[in-house]
Design an enzyme around this catalytic site. Structure first.
Site, PDB file in Angstrom:
ATOM      1  CE  LYS A   1     -10.261  40.136 -12.672  1.00 31.47           C
ATOM      2  NZ  LYS A   1     -11.024  39.158 -13.372  1.00 31.47           N
ATOM      3  CB  THR A  34      -9.282  36.423 -14.524  1.00 25.59           C
ATOM      4  OG1 THR A  34     -10.792  37.221 -14.374  1.00 25.59           O
ATOM      5  CG2 THR A  34      -8.225  36.799 -14.857  1.00 25.59           C
ATOM      6  CE  LYS A  80      -8.981  31.546 -12.626  1.00 24.89           C
ATOM      7  NZ  LYS A  80      -9.307  32.357 -13.031  1.00 24.89           N
TER       8      LYS A  80
END
Lengths: 292, 292, 292, 292
Positions: free
Chosen positions: D170, D95, D239
């Site tokens: 995503k 990601t 994150k």
């Protein structure tokens, strides 16, 4: 003029002491009697209940932690409001929301009493030193009657407007201060994490364009990680930000940053910092707890 | 010592003018040439590209809007960094994040160049008046070399530490100021909605414990709803809060209130206020748009 | 059993219609009479005031927009509570905070009345279709008495616990939904700005791990930018998030994300979207207004 | 086609195991070799460095924790990108933010390589069970080449668009999920504080309009206060919210609620919960620490 004083905490204790010092002889009451001891030793008279106090005075000053406490002392089972003589003056120095203050004024008026709101700026030291600033809302003639008392406890009296305006000014003031303190704390936490020396950083901020008196006042607390013996407890700041939020909702105002600050204080309370000075928001943000 | 100056916007224009006034003859470059005209009229020399500028000077000062702009001017296709003579000094006065500043120092060092970061506090008026404060990070001997130039443009030079520390101090400063301005704005919006007179309210806040120099500076903008001709554009404050957020992420610090302030500015930009002074966060919060 | 129904808005109108459809003949009242017309045409009886309604029924159902409206209808000058016969049952389906619900239960009990809180989940379509879910707080025997009515208006009855627990469950439910809708909106705004096709993006989110029934319900509103004819107006969601915040304050819980969502809705209201469906938080975030 | 697989953590370990199970014989590399042991026992081949791996394969799959890790493995001192044969295909399942993904595509193209981004939805169990969903960005012919591998590791392949669009989808997905989890947690904390039974409350939320698959998945973690053995560690969610914030800044989008959620996770990390499942945001909000 016989005076009553209810609420002898961090702020009220110093204020009542100044009344004594200036020659007034207040009848006093507090939820826990022990806090009245120094005042009783200095000549104040104890009343067992707010009602008993109400029967002995023509002016009553309240300095309580939040609207619910004011309501309980004024209108609870042993509240003073039904026991004051007709025409008596109630001066509420507590920080409450404007709509609550107006509701109290209506309760007073219904009983033939006069009401003045006089919340203060300045914290523990200013209360003790008699240098508070009063933000007064109410009728000019009621302020005239209250003036000798307020002058005994503070050094600046601002007549903001009618009832509700003093509370409005106070709520706004603390909304700004609560956010400023959080801003200062976040800045210091970030700067230290980046390797800046804390004392250097504090000096830079205090001497720069953001160097409000509030920051100067809190500088040493942050420098020494010392949040005990609070000037203004963190949970009170949280309460005031909540009053600001409540008030903003009532008038259709959005406070996206103020709410974020409020929730940071709410978390700090859950993490054990509610009874520290509100500058302990720094500790909440700076602290790290290892993974179990 | 031959001097180059790149970036002639709101801040850089005033700074370069002060260099001229103090007897320096900078070679200048800007993305759009028109902004250089007053300086060229006063004796500055134009360079068509950063590279061309680099070939003519031994010291280059940059004052650009964000890290990407610095990178483009220094390292882009026509960047100056590969064209400076060995041993030349690059002084970056832009506000950038510490990790970016350290990366630029490494790029300079790799080429045998010296690097100093010298971001400033103070806005447009201070740049024009030569009263900026420089927060310097870098080697003492490089600061010694830069000092005559910095003194020509400002009145206070703080050597915060090694490269990265000046940026750190600057980022922290603006993190605090961005939140303070939002706090001030929220307070005024709430107070007005509660019926307080705006001027009275501004005075109360400016004279109270939150009365930072920043608030005094912005008082009249809020009083007159005047956010044109910005001292510091709102979109730059948003950028700086973003740099603070980026930096906080890198070092594992949480900024719950700073992020809320950042997103308030982000919304204000979407609602058309990015080119106004950052005090226009007040306008964003005060404004109401009727239902279609 | 004679039934009264007060509050014929988006939700109440459908609920009362279902009572009629199932053979009940409610006496109805609403602040503005026009909304009662379809029900009156179908056999409902009009009462000019809540008090007049109270004198004609043994069970009263309320479905109002906020606690203040409930208080006004129940306890205001022409409130119904003092006019119900002893032993009558009040079923409040409005969304209110738990402490308010408990206060209303106490008011009812003081008058020898019974009280049940029965807030609902499901919006306009579920109210019209009789498929609401009731989150009931109160005594089991009162729920037994209410059950035929609730079954006429919904398809699931959850007895959550004593008075206060139904409101608690409802407040929590809307706290979660208000945030989810904001999350969905932010995701779509970001995705579109990154170049994703809106329909593709909506499908991805609706079919992915975040694909709650709420998202499926709102998908087409976002697809077609259609927030008119609200299932649940944005200002009601803002109100419910405020009730959650108020309640969280009372019990010492921090809601950092819920407050942020609440203030996003507050801003959306100021920017003209309060009367749209609460999915219009998407429009608030997606919209851009050019600099003047 | 010889396959390489880099990154054998919570997700990558399961994915590589599925490749083996379906008959592929990947060359594998991981920062710490121990994690490769079960795969090596099952027939995978170890490479000491990314570069060594690159020299042995024509397709490389990466599944790493964040953009910096991807950059290090691909372009670091021993990176694989300079060692792949011309025309080789790099499939990045990590990601990352869209701008980073586009930068990696450009690096690949510059070297005559092909690049596909294929981030996944679904967590640890889906990786182990081969039921991941791939959100693919890149050229159709590259996806055709990758399809047998992706089908070995997942059960749904969505071709979202060109490079950047898969990452965009995503990032958006996790932005929504991170907020949803925080919403769920806040709801449960508030409900419990109001006296609701936790299991009842979880059922209500999971079966109600907010009952996304994510909530069903996390229900038992909240029921049993069990956040160990994470499906997706809290620090990864932090994150990803940071990547969303970074990306939103790049495209001028405001995410007021997403940022608040991000900072709640940031605080949770400081308070020791970063290595727990991200559902531990519940624990952060539910926990209370007594005053010292």
């Amino acid at each position: 003029m016989s005076i009553g004083f209810i609420g002898l905490g961090i702020m009220g204790g110093g204020m009542a002491a100044n009344l004594l010092r200036k020659g007034f002889s207040p009848v006093v009451h507090n939820r826990t009697r022990a806090k009245a001891d120094p005042l009783l030793a200095a000549g104040a008279v104890w009343a067992d209940t707010p009602a008993a106090l109400g029967r002995q005075v023509t002016t009553v000053i309240t300095m309580l932690a939040h609207p619910e406490a004011v309501r309980a002392m004024a209108l609870g089972a042993e509240g003073f409001l039904d026991h004051l003589p007709s025409g008596a003056l109630w001066i509420d120095c507590s920080t409450v929301n404007p709509s609550f203050s107006r509701a109290m004024a209506a309760e007073a008026q219904r009983r033939g009493l006069r009401y003045l709101e006089a919340p203060v700026t300045g914290s523990k030291a200013a209360a003790a030193g008699g240098t508070l600033r009063f933000l007064v809302g109410g009728a000019p003639e009621d302020l005239d009657a209250a003036r000798p008392l307020l002058e005994a406890m503070g050094r600046q009296i601002v007549h903001v407007g009618e009832v509700g305006m003093g509370s409005a000014a106070k709520i706004v003031n603390n909304l700004v201060l609560g956010q400023m303190m959080a801003a200062f704390a976040e800045g210091v936490v970030l700067g230290e994490a980046l390797g800046l020396d804390r004392a250097t950083l504090l000096d830079l901020l205090v001497e720069g364009p953001g160097g409000a008196p509030l920051l100067k006042l809190k500088r040493d607390r942050l420098a020494h990680d010392d949040f005990a013996d609070p000037d203004f407890p963190l949970r009170w700041m949280h309460k005031d930000l909540h009053l600001a939020a409540q008030t903003a909702y009532e008038v259709g105002v959005a406070l996206p940053v103020g709410h974020a600050a409020g929730e940071a204080y709410a978390l700090a309370i859950r993490y054990g910092l509610g009874d520290d000075d509100f500058a302990a928001i720094y500790r909440f943000l700076a602290r790290q707890i290892p993974h179990p």
